[in-house]
Scaffold this motif. Structure first.
Motif, mmCIF file in Angstrom:
data_model
loop_
_atom_site.group_PDB
_atom_site.id
_atom_site.type_symbol
_atom_site.label_atom_id
_atom_site.label_comp_id
_atom_site.label_asym_id
_atom_site.label_seq_id
_atom_site.Cartn_x
_atom_site.Cartn_y
_atom_site.Cartn_z
ATOM 1 N N ARG A 300 0.796 -1.031 -0.297
ATOM 2 C CA ARG A 300 0.085 -0.180 -0.570
ATOM 3 C C ARG A 300 1.108 1.148 -0.128
ATOM 4 O O ARG A 300 0.336 2.215 -0.649
ATOM 5 C CB ARG A 300 -1.050 0.041 0.880
ATOM 6 C CG ARG A 300 -1.949 -1.111 1.104
ATOM 7 C CD ARG A 300 -2.478 -1.026 1.816
ATOM 8 N NE ARG A 300 -3.881 -2.130 2.575
ATOM 9 C CZ ARG A 300 -4.487 -2.229 3.866
ATOM 10 N NH1 ARG A 300 -4.021 -1.106 5.029
ATOM 11 N NH2 ARG A 300 -5.695 -2.921 4.023
ATOM 12 N N GLU A 303 2.612 2.203 -3.404
ATOM 13 C CA GLU A 303 1.325 2.264 -4.599
ATOM 14 C C GLU A 303 1.032 3.840 -4.703
ATOM 15 O O GLU A 303 1.236 4.500 -5.498
ATOM 16 C CB GLU A 303 0.288 0.988 -4.315
ATOM 17 C CG GLU A 303 -0.582 2.009 -5.790
ATOM 18 C CD GLU A 303 -0.889 1.766 -6.835
ATOM 19 O OE1 GLU A 303 -0.991 2.637 -8.115
ATOM 20 O OE2 GLU A 303 0.841 1.343 -6.967
ATOM 21 N N THR A 304 0.755 4.240 -2.991
ATOM 22 C CA THR A 304 0.393 5.012 -2.472
ATOM 23 C C THR A 304 1.301 6.487 -2.972
ATOM 24 O O THR A 304 0.748 7.471 -3.304
ATOM 25 C CB THR A 304 0.200 5.459 -0.807
ATOM 26 O OG1 THR A 304 -1.401 4.011 -1.215
ATOM 27 C CG2 THR A 304 -0.831 6.513 -0.497
ATOM 28 N N LEU A 307 1.232 7.499 -6.630
ATOM 29 C CA LEU A 307 0.432 7.854 -7.122
ATOM 30 C C LEU A 307 0.676 9.272 -6.780
ATOM 31 O O LEU A 307 -0.428 10.526 -7.532
ATOM 32 C CB LEU A 307 -0.992 7.293 -6.535
ATOM 33 C CG LEU A 307 -1.484 5.933 -6.928
ATOM 34 C CD1 LEU A 307 -2.744 5.141 -6.578
ATOM 35 C CD2 LEU A 307 -2.354 5.888 -8.416
ATOM 36 N N SER A 381 -6.153 -0.842 -0.717
ATOM 37 C CA SER A 381 -6.121 -0.138 -1.584
ATOM 38 C C SER A 381 -6.797 0.116 -2.426
ATOM 39 O O SER A 381 -6.664 1.205 -2.965
ATOM 40 C CB SER A 381 -5.302 -1.539 -2.220
ATOM 41 O OG SER A 381 -4.054 -1.919 -1.439
ATOM 42 N N ALA A 382 -8.019 -0.139 -2.354
ATOM 43 C CA ALA A 382 -9.603 0.526 -3.070
ATOM 44 C C ALA A 382 -9.605 1.768 -2.575
ATOM 45 O O ALA A 382 -9.858 2.492 -3.670
ATOM 46 C CB ALA A 382 -10.507 -0.370 -3.553
ATOM 47 N N THR A 385 -6.033 4.070 -3.743
ATOM 48 C CA THR A 385 -6.245 4.291 -5.274
ATOM 49 C C THR A 385 -6.813 5.340 -5.386
ATOM 50 O O THR A 385 -7.486 6.385 -6.169
ATOM 51 C CB THR A 385 -6.548 3.081 -5.730
ATOM 52 O OG1 THR A 385 -5.296 2.523 -5.895
ATOM 53 C CG2 THR A 385 -6.606 3.650 -7.673
ATOM 54 N N GLU A 386 -8.695 5.355 -4.595
ATOM 55 C CA GLU A 386 -9.757 5.889 -5.445
ATOM 56 C C GLU A 386 -9.612 7.606 -4.639
ATOM 57 O O GLU A 386 -9.803 8.118 -4.656
ATOM 58 C CB GLU A 386 -11.322 5.811 -4.964
ATOM 59 C CG GLU A 386 -12.472 6.403 -4.885
ATOM 60 C CD GLU A 386 -12.431 7.130 -6.259
ATOM 61 O OE1 GLU A 386 -13.639 8.140 -6.962
ATOM 62 O OE2 GLU A 386 -12.348 6.492 -7.329
ATOM 63 N N CYS A 388 -6.525 8.936 -3.627
ATOM 64 C CA CYS A 388 -5.721 9.365 -4.522
ATOM 65 C C CYS A 388 -6.194 9.993 -6.263
ATOM 66 O O CYS A 388 -5.926 11.420 -6.229
ATOM 67 C CB CYS A 388 -4.248 8.767 -4.792
ATOM 68 S SG CYS A 388 -3.380 7.934 -3.551
ATOM 69 N N ARG A 389 -6.737 9.694 -6.624
ATOM 70 C CA ARG A 389 -7.756 9.950 -7.975
ATOM 71 C C ARG A 389 -8.096 11.184 -7.560
ATOM 72 O O ARG A 389 -8.336 12.119 -8.175
ATOM 73 C CB ARG A 389 -8.522 9.205 -8.140
ATOM 74 C CG ARG A 389 -9.178 9.045 -9.671
ATOM 75 C CD ARG A 389 -10.223 8.765 -10.532
ATOM 76 N NE ARG A 389 -11.533 8.142 -9.343
ATOM 77 C CZ ARG A 389 -12.855 8.957 -9.807
ATOM 78 N NH1 ARG A 389 -12.747 10.255 -10.592
ATOM 79 N NH2 ARG A 389 -12.984 9.560 -9.040
#
Length: 399
Positions: A300, A303-304, A307, A381-382, A385-386, A388-389
């Motif tokens: 996590r 990836e974070t 992003l 993670s979902a 991800t959302e 960060c978007r």
């Protein structure tokens, strides 16, 4: 009703306030992606829960010794020896209702009016208010990102006065995840050896949520000559996903441990007997849970960070431990929202994220770090991800 001055000196915990605001918004029907929570999203291991149930079945529901059961203190002693090569006798270990309580009681036991406590910033939100509540004076020492968010020997030396009572070292740090190397701790120890009136409080609650090779060192392990001046605190909350069980501990000089025990005898009598049985099982049982959780956290984190660093205007350094990222938003201050509101500071930026995108973070000023905000990646993670978007969208909306 006239309240004591100590109540007026302090403010509610910003992280607790942020979490409560999220709960309120959700209760009103708003969809909020919550990146404020400072606790694991994993469940307490089954064998730990089973140990608590078994303790209830055995009737272990009575008072325990003020400083914790002998079994738990022995397990803590073994844990500290296994991790750091430090052997603390059980009478130099005290157990309380969370590491937060242990830290507070250590300050209560040692601070008088005018005593100073050196607090490197970024800091955990509660340190300054704990000092103020105990009649002390927080001496905040800014530690910039260029120094890895860590206290340097030069800054430590400059902050020490005849009134200095403590320096607090929190590593891995909340909110940055930064930790000191052996060489960095040795350099700090050299300064402290020259000032024998200064005590060292180490907050190591995240020490097993660690992503680098080896283990994060502790200053008393690096410099044993400081042993009678170091109070090491830790707990089971973060490592074993046991935040609600409220078990923390401290290890250090006998006189200080005795004072903490005396205070606890008048405040809470003892920690929960059932929670202590669970904590003993956590410390002595299968440790694969830690490795599995850390692997998830690390994925996590990676990836974070990727992003976030791809978002124009934001900066961040990958944490070495813990489950937080401190994100720089200074490049966006002074810009305006689509409604024309100027983003004047990090609190305004955090408010913009919440109001425009439903993403809840904690502003950096709460940690003594202007121009930053903190996110927790102790969530799926979902969600990350959302989030960060949405953060990228909120940044792009500023002009």
């Amino acid at each position: 009703m006239t309240l004591a001055q100590r109540v007026d000196r302090i403010k509610p915990s910003p992280s607790t306030a942020a979490a409560q605001r999220v709960r309120e918004l959700k209760a009103q029907g708003h969809e909020i992606l919550d990146l404020t929570v400072g606790e694991p999203d994993f469940d307490t291991p089954d064998h730990v829960k089973a140990a608590a149930i078994e303790a209830i079945g055995r009737g272990e529901t009575k008072y325990t010794p003020v400083n914790g059961t002998p079994q738990l203190r022995a397990a803590i002693s073994d844990k500290l020896y296994a991790r750091h090569g430090l052997r603390y006798p059980v009478d130099r270990i005290t157990v309380g209702g969370g590491a937060k309580q242990i830290i507070y009681l250590a300050l209560t036991a040692t601070l008088d009016a005018g005593d100073e406590v050196i607090i490197p910033a970024p800091y955990w939100v509660s340190y300054p208010d704990m000092v103020l509540a105990n009649d002390g004076t927080p001496v905040v020492v800014p530690c910039p990102e260029a120094d890895g968010f860590k206290l340097t020997p030069q800054r430590l030396e400059a902050a020490i006065t005849d009134s200095t009572r403590w320096v607090i070292l929190n590593a891995p740090n909340n909110p940055t995840g930064a930790a000191y190397t052996t060489g960095e701790l040795r350099a700090l120890a050299e300064v402290l050896l020259a000032h024998p009136h200064v005590l060292v409080l180490t907050d190591e609650i995240y020490d097993e949520i660690w992503y680098e090779p080896g283990l994060p060192p502790t200053i008393v392990g690096v410099e044993p000559r400081l042993a009678e001046r170091v109070f090491l605190t830790n707990g089971v909350s973060k490592t074993y996903a046991m935040t609600g069980w409220r078990i923390g501990y401290g290890a250090g000089p006998a006189e200080l441990v005795g004072a903490v025990n005396k205070l606890q005898s008048q405040i809470s009598s003892c920690p929960s007997s059932i929670s202590q049985a669970a904590a003993t099982a956590a410390l002595t049982g299968d440790q694969r849970f830690i490795r599995d959780c850390v692997a998830v956290y690390q994925a996590r984190r990676d990836e974070t960070v990727k992003l976030l660093t791809d978002i124009p205007g934001l900066t961040c350094t990958a944490p070495s431990g813990g489950f937080y990222v401190l994100v720089g938003c200074g490049g966006l201050l002074g810009r305006r929202t689509p409604a024309g509101e100027e983003i004047r500071d990090d609190e305004g930026f955090a408010r913009h994220l919440l109001e425009s995108q439903g993403v809840a973070v904690i502003h950096g000023a709460a940690y003594g770090s202007l121009g930053y905000f903190r996110i927790s990646f102790a969530t799926s993670s979902a969600v990350l991800t959302e989030s960060c978007r949405r953060i990228a969208r909120a940044c792009a909306d500023l002009s």
